[in-house]
Design a protein around this motif. Structure first.
Motif, PDB file in Angstrom:
ATOM      1  N   TRP A 237       2.526  -1.067  -5.406  1.00 38.27           N
ATOM      2  CA  TRP A 237       3.657  -0.543  -4.655  1.00 38.27           C
ATOM      3  C   TRP A 237       4.925  -0.852  -5.436  1.00 38.27           C
ATOM      4  O   TRP A 237       4.856  -1.421  -6.526  1.00 38.27           O
ATOM      5  CB  TRP A 237       3.697  -1.056  -3.227  1.00 38.27           C
ATOM      6  CG  TRP A 237       3.953  -2.529  -2.990  1.00 38.27           C
ATOM      7  CD1 TRP A 237       4.383  -3.476  -3.887  1.00 38.27           C
ATOM      8  CD2 TRP A 237       3.800  -3.210  -1.745  1.00 38.27           C
ATOM      9  NE1 TRP A 237       4.509  -4.695  -3.294  1.00 38.27           N
ATOM     10  CE2 TRP A 237       4.158  -4.566  -1.960  1.00 38.27           C
ATOM     11  CE3 TRP A 237       3.423  -2.823  -0.472  1.00 38.27           C
ATOM     12  CZ2 TRP A 237       4.133  -5.523  -0.940  1.00 38.27           C
ATOM     13  CZ3 TRP A 237       3.392  -3.780   0.527  1.00 38.27           C
ATOM     14  CH2 TRP A 237       3.734  -5.099   0.292  1.00 38.27           C
TER      15      TRP A 237
ATOM     16  N   ILE B  56       1.154   3.616  -3.727  1.00 41.30           N
ATOM     17  CA  ILE B  56       1.126   3.811  -2.282  1.00 41.30           C
ATOM     18  C   ILE B  56       2.378   4.544  -1.792  1.00 41.30           C
ATOM     19  O   ILE B  56       3.464   4.395  -2.359  1.00 41.30           O
ATOM     20  CB  ILE B  56       0.967   2.449  -1.569  1.00 41.30           C
ATOM     21  CG1 ILE B  56       0.480   2.629  -0.130  1.00 41.30           C
ATOM     22  CG2 ILE B  56       2.265   1.636  -1.625  1.00 41.30           C
ATOM     23  CD1 ILE B  56       0.008   1.351   0.524  1.00 41.30           C
TER      24      ILE B  56
ATOM     25  N   GLU C 128      -1.037   5.871   3.117  1.00 42.08           N
ATOM     26  CA  GLU C 128      -1.878   5.028   3.954  1.00 42.08           C
ATOM     27  C   GLU C 128      -1.910   5.518   5.396  1.00 42.08           C
ATOM     28  O   GLU C 128      -0.892   5.860   5.988  1.00 42.08           O
ATOM     29  CB  GLU C 128      -1.414   3.580   3.924  1.00 42.08           C
ATOM     30  CG  GLU C 128      -2.353   2.672   4.704  1.00 42.08           C
ATOM     31  CD  GLU C 128      -2.220   1.209   4.396  1.00 42.08           C
ATOM     32  OE1 GLU C 128      -3.131   0.452   4.760  1.00 42.08           O
ATOM     33  OE2 GLU C 128      -1.203   0.828   3.781  1.00 42.08           O
TER      34      GLU C 128
END
Length: 301
Positions: free
Chosen positions: A103, A142, A181
């Motif tokens: 991330w 992500i 996600e």
């Protein structure tokens, strides 16, 4: 102290400073892994089958400095520590570890691609980090939908597709998969929009690029929709990463909770999946590394 990824993301900009601070607190580290030397032999006893690539999320082990977690990961047989930003990647390299899910571009998961207000800012952030991910030798990054705030699912899909499609040429160029996600909106992330697998799959179809996939968090999706194994079998082409945790509570994945993780892992392997499974439970055990080892063992089918 209670910790979740929302608070971790909030402090992401200062990750390098936080890492330095944690390394300067040996007493905290010793408190978290008081019996690490005694654990070493036990950790080495775990013989992994090699059908699952094992990873762990650093934020769940906030009291263990990254260097110590790297050492433990190597002992257990993990090959990745994830949800780390660029400041931490050199430490992973030092221990020959991978970051299966980096991330570093998304500041707040409740402010995402479903809101055009944030598109320009998100584009700039991801535009900067995608090349860094590729340069580090990683292949995923992500991302998050953001919260609904009264928005319909249809409008959220349209907005997310527009925002993410701007990034697809860069992601394709650098061979980095932007991975959204799936999170539950009942317990942990109230009002989050990408909270059902079918919605995420529809978004992937709208974007139309192999460089956009889903992170199927088993814990979150058990809370939202259940039917985990059937969902994985149906939608696995759209999934590029998995996370674990026990339901209810987000703790150990043993028989204290309701999910049958060996069966779930077998279903994942049967789809032909070759990626990573990231342990993302919050250990309740007084020795968190024991819980990590046992959870890897449970998932190593």
């Amino acid at each position: 102290m209670s910790l979740d990824r929302r608070s971790v993301l909030k402090g992401l900009a200062g990750s390098a400073a936080a890492l330095g601070a944690s390394m300067a607190l040996p007493s905290m580290a010793k408190a978290a892994i008081t019996n690490y030397d005694q654990l070493k032999e036990d950790l080495r006893e775990l013989k992994l089958k090699g059908r699952i690539n094992h990873s762990v999320c650093k934020w769940c082990y906030d009291k263990i400095p990254l260097e110590d977690l790297c050492k433990a990961a190597k002992e257990i047989g993990l090959t990745s520590i994830e949800l780390l930003g660029p400041a931490e990647w050199p430490t992973l390299k030092k221990y020959d570890l991978y970051c299966a899910m980096p991330w570093g571009a998304h500041k707040k998961l409740d402010r995402g691609f479903n809101d055009p207000t944030y598109h320009d800012e998100l584009f700039q952030l991801y535009e900067a980090v995608i090349p860094q991910v590729a340069a580090a030798g990683f292949n995923q990054l992500i991302c998050f939908s953001g919260n609904r705030r009264g928005m319909s699912d249809e409008q959220g899909l349209e907005n997310c597709a527009k925002g993410l499609q701007r990034l697809m040429p860069l992601a394709e160029k650098h061979k980095v998969t932007l991975t959204m996600e799936l999170l539950n909106s009942k317990v942990n992330h109230k009002d989050y929009q990408c909270d059902h697998t079918a919605w995420g799959v529809e978004l992937a179809k709208k974007i139309g690029s192999d460089r956009f996939k889903l992170l199927y968090d088993i814990y979150h999706m058990q809370i939202m929709e259940g039917d985990v194994i059937a969902t994985i079998k149906k939608f696995h082409p759209y999934i590029s990463h998995y996370h674990t945790a026990g339901v209810p509570g987000r703790n150990e994945i043993d028989d204290s909770q309701e999910l049958n993780y060996p069966a779930i892992m077998k279903a994942i392997v049967d789809t032909g999946y070759k990626g990573y499974v990231g342990q993302e439970f919050i250990p309740k055990h007084t020795e968190p590394l024991v819980s990590l080892r046992e959870s890897v063992k449970i998932c190593d089918v």
